[in-house]
Design a protein around this motif. Structure first.
Motif, mmCIF file in Angstrom:
data_model
loop_
_atom_site.group_PDB
_atom_site.id
_atom_site.type_symbol
_atom_site.label_atom_id
_atom_site.label_comp_id
_atom_site.label_asym_id
_atom_site.label_seq_id
_atom_site.Cartn_x
_atom_site.Cartn_y
_atom_site.Cartn_z
ATOM 1 N N LYS A 91 23.297 38.141 44.376
ATOM 2 C CA LYS A 91 22.292 39.039 44.966
ATOM 3 C C LYS A 91 22.923 39.981 45.982
ATOM 4 C CE LYS A 91 17.946 36.603 44.486
ATOM 5 N NZ LYS A 91 16.772 36.064 45.163
ATOM 6 N N ALA A 92 24.019 39.552 46.613
ATOM 7 C CA ALA A 92 24.699 40.367 47.619
ATOM 8 C C ALA A 92 25.685 41.353 46.986
ATOM 9 C CB ALA A 92 25.428 39.476 48.622
ATOM 10 N N GLY A 93 25.759 41.369 45.658
ATOM 11 C CA GLY A 93 26.571 42.370 44.973
ATOM 12 C C GLY A 93 27.884 41.893 44.382
ATOM 13 N N ALA A 94 28.201 40.625 44.502
ATOM 14 C CA ALA A 94 29.442 40.115 43.912
ATOM 15 C C ALA A 94 29.221 39.838 42.428
ATOM 16 C CB ALA A 94 29.886 38.842 44.622
ATOM 17 N N SER A 95 30.238 40.084 41.645
ATOM 18 C CA SER A 95 30.150 39.784 40.214
ATOM 19 C C SER A 95 30.317 38.284 39.992
ATOM 20 C CB SER A 95 31.245 40.539 39.455
ATOM 21 O OG SER A 95 32.519 39.983 39.771
ATOM 22 N N ALA A 96 29.960 37.842 38.800
ATOM 23 C CA ALA A 96 30.148 36.427 38.449
ATOM 24 C C ALA A 96 31.624 36.062 38.557
ATOM 25 C CB ALA A 96 29.620 36.162 37.044
ATOM 26 N N ALA A 97 32.503 36.964 38.121
ATOM 27 C CA ALA A 97 33.950 36.701 38.189
ATOM 28 C C ALA A 97 34.423 36.609 39.640
ATOM 29 C CB ALA A 97 34.718 37.786 37.443
ATOM 30 N N GLU A 98 33.882 37.458 40.510
ATOM 31 C CA GLU A 98 34.266 37.402 41.929
ATOM 32 C C GLU A 98 33.811 36.100 42.571
ATOM 33 O OE1 GLU A 98 34.330 42.038 43.367
ATOM 34 O OE2 GLU A 98 32.372 41.116 42.965
ATOM 35 N N MET A 99 32.626 35.641 42.227
ATOM 36 C CA MET A 99 32.131 34.387 42.790
ATOM 37 C C MET A 99 32.924 33.201 42.252
ATOM 38 S SD MET A 99 30.084 35.346 45.066
ATOM 39 C CE MET A 99 29.485 33.758 45.618
ATOM 40 N N SER A 100 33.297 33.253 40.991
ATOM 41 C CA SER A 100 34.110 32.185 40.412
ATOM 42 C C SER A 100 35.491 32.151 41.069
ATOM 43 C CB SER A 100 34.238 32.394 38.899
ATOM 44 O OG SER A 100 35.016 31.370 38.329
ATOM 45 N N ALA A 101 36.084 33.314 41.287
ATOM 46 C CA ALA A 101 37.387 33.376 41.964
ATOM 47 C C ALA A 101 37.266 32.860 43.392
ATOM 48 C CB ALA A 101 37.922 34.810 41.954
ATOM 49 N N ALA A 102 36.198 33.243 44.083
ATOM 50 C CA ALA A 102 35.989 32.790 45.463
ATOM 51 C C ALA A 102 35.841 31.280 45.515
ATOM 52 C CB ALA A 102 34.768 33.478 46.068
ATOM 53 N N GLN A 103 35.204 30.729 44.518
ATOM 54 C CA GLN A 103 35.046 29.281 44.435
ATOM 55 C C GLN A 103 36.420 28.603 44.476
ATOM 56 O OE1 GLN A 103 32.724 28.139 41.023
ATOM 57 N NE2 GLN A 103 33.247 25.978 41.246
ATOM 58 N N ALA A 104 37.422 29.245 43.882
ATOM 59 C CA ALA A 104 38.794 28.727 43.880
ATOM 60 C C ALA A 104 39.580 29.197 45.106
ATOM 61 C CB ALA A 104 39.506 29.166 42.600
ATOM 62 N N GLY A 105 38.911 29.939 46.004
ATOM 63 C CA GLY A 105 39.584 30.439 47.196
ATOM 64 C C GLY A 105 40.424 31.672 46.929
ATOM 65 N N GLU A 106 40.063 32.424 45.901
ATOM 66 C CA GLU A 106 40.850 33.584 45.482
ATOM 67 C C GLU A 106 39.993 34.842 45.424
ATOM 68 O OE1 GLU A 106 42.243 32.310 41.674
ATOM 69 O OE2 GLU A 106 43.484 30.715 42.513
ATOM 70 N N SER A 107 40.674 35.985 45.567
ATOM 71 C CA SER A 107 40.016 37.280 45.419
ATOM 72 C C SER A 107 41.066 38.337 45.141
ATOM 73 C CB SER A 107 39.253 37.658 46.698
ATOM 74 O OG SER A 107 38.700 38.958 46.580
ATOM 75 N N ALA A 108 40.706 39.330 44.330
ATOM 76 C CA ALA A 108 41.589 40.460 44.078
ATOM 77 C C ALA A 108 41.652 41.376 45.300
ATOM 78 C CB ALA A 108 41.117 41.242 42.856
ATOM 79 N N ASP A 109 40.659 41.305 46.155
ATOM 80 C CA ASP A 109 40.630 42.106 47.381
ATOM 81 C C ASP A 109 41.463 41.391 48.449
ATOM 82 O OD1 ASP A 109 39.491 44.131 49.288
ATOM 83 O OD2 ASP A 109 38.706 42.289 50.189
ATOM 84 N N PRO A 110 42.495 42.048 48.990
ATOM 85 C CA PRO A 110 43.374 41.365 49.947
ATOM 86 C C PRO A 110 42.666 40.848 51.202
ATOM 87 C CG PRO A 110 44.383 43.417 49.181
ATOM 88 C CD PRO A 110 42.971 43.396 48.658
ATOM 89 N N ALA A 111 41.705 41.582 51.726
ATOM 90 C CA ALA A 111 40.993 41.120 52.930
ATOM 91 C C ALA A 111 40.156 39.886 52.612
ATOM 92 C CB ALA A 111 40.131 42.235 53.503
ATOM 93 N N THR A 112 39.440 39.930 51.495
ATOM 94 C CA THR A 112 38.640 38.766 51.101
ATOM 95 C C THR A 112 39.539 37.563 50.849
ATOM 96 O OG1 THR A 112 36.929 40.187 50.163
ATOM 97 C CG2 THR A 112 36.982 37.901 49.387
ATOM 98 N N ALA A 113 40.651 37.782 50.175
ATOM 99 C CA ALA A 113 41.600 36.688 49.910
ATOM 100 C C ALA A 113 42.093 36.080 51.219
ATOM 101 C CB ALA A 113 42.770 37.201 49.069
ATOM 102 N N ALA A 114 42.381 36.917 52.210
ATOM 103 C CA ALA A 114 42.846 36.408 53.509
ATOM 104 C C ALA A 114 41.760 35.583 54.186
ATOM 105 C CB ALA A 114 43.279 37.573 54.406
ATOM 106 N N ALA A 115 40.514 36.053 54.129
ATOM 107 C CA ALA A 115 39.401 35.315 54.740
ATOM 108 C C ALA A 115 39.207 33.970 54.047
ATOM 109 C CB ALA A 115 38.117 36.145 54.671
ATOM 110 N N LEU A 116 39.304 33.945 52.731
ATOM 111 C CA LEU A 116 39.129 32.701 51.985
ATOM 112 C C LEU A 116 40.268 31.718 52.280
ATOM 113 C CD1 LEU A 116 37.868 34.118 48.573
ATOM 114 C CD2 LEU A 116 36.503 33.036 50.381
#
Length: 182
Positions: A91-116
């Motif tokens: 609902k906040a605008g993340a794709s299913a793939a982005e949420m799945s990657a975040a679940q693993a603590g990963e992101s293609a975005d360097p800032a998001t990856a650092a936060a995770l």
């Protein structure tokens, strides 16, 4: 599975929880089971709802907050929070793939990856992070206030994870498979 504490409603909750449950219902158009469990204690419900509200008005965008939430939920093995925050992240605008990657603590975005990475390091080290961990967030573009909010997001999600795991809150969001074993 039944919850280990009752799922109360606005009509049978303690008097101090009723108005807050109405506010939760207004925000979600339903009353998620987690809030129905926490409403057994007006003080705990006030703390949780206030924590969500305060961070919702903070400097960390909702999308990043939800990505942090799914990383924390997966690390802690919280089915409830993983399902809820995956739905909220979408609902906040993340794709299913982005949420799945975040679940693993990963992101293609360097800032998001650092936060995770920082969020998971906080959990893994029980808060015992070092100068380099904070410096990595600054290098990724986060200011001091945002860094504190990332930690606050982790703390809020530890609270909600523990509520839902300890009390076996029935999941009332579309299920998402955990990646890691808690």
């Amino acid at each position: 599975m039944n919850s280990r504490v009752p799922l109360v409603s606005a009509t049978d909750a303690p008097a101090g929880s009723r108005a807050l449950l109405d506010a939760v219902h207004g925000a979600f158009a339903t009353t998620p089971n987690m809030f129905r469990v926490v409403a057994n204690s007006p003080a705990a419900l006030q703390a949780m709802w206030g924590f969500f509200g305060a961070l919702g008005g903070g400097a960390i965008p909702a999308r990043l907050g939800e990505q942090i939430a799914v990383a924390v939920a997966d690390r802690n093995g919280c089915d409830y929070c993983l399902a809820a925050h995956t739905a909220l992240g979408r609902k906040a605008g993340a794709s299913a793939a982005e949420m799945s990657a975040a679940q693993a603590g990963e992101s293609a975005d360097p800032a998001t990856a650092a936060a995770l990475r920082f969020a998971l390091e906080l959990i893994g080290q029980r808060g015992q992070v070092g100068d380099a961990d904070v410096a990595a967030l600054r290098a990724a573009g986060f200011g001091d206030g945002q860094i504190v909010e990332i930690l606050a997001q982790v703390a809020l999600n530890l609270f909600t994870n523990y509520v839902n795991i300890a009390f076996a809150t029935p999941v009332d969001f579309p299920a998402v498979k955990l990646r890691s074993a808690a």
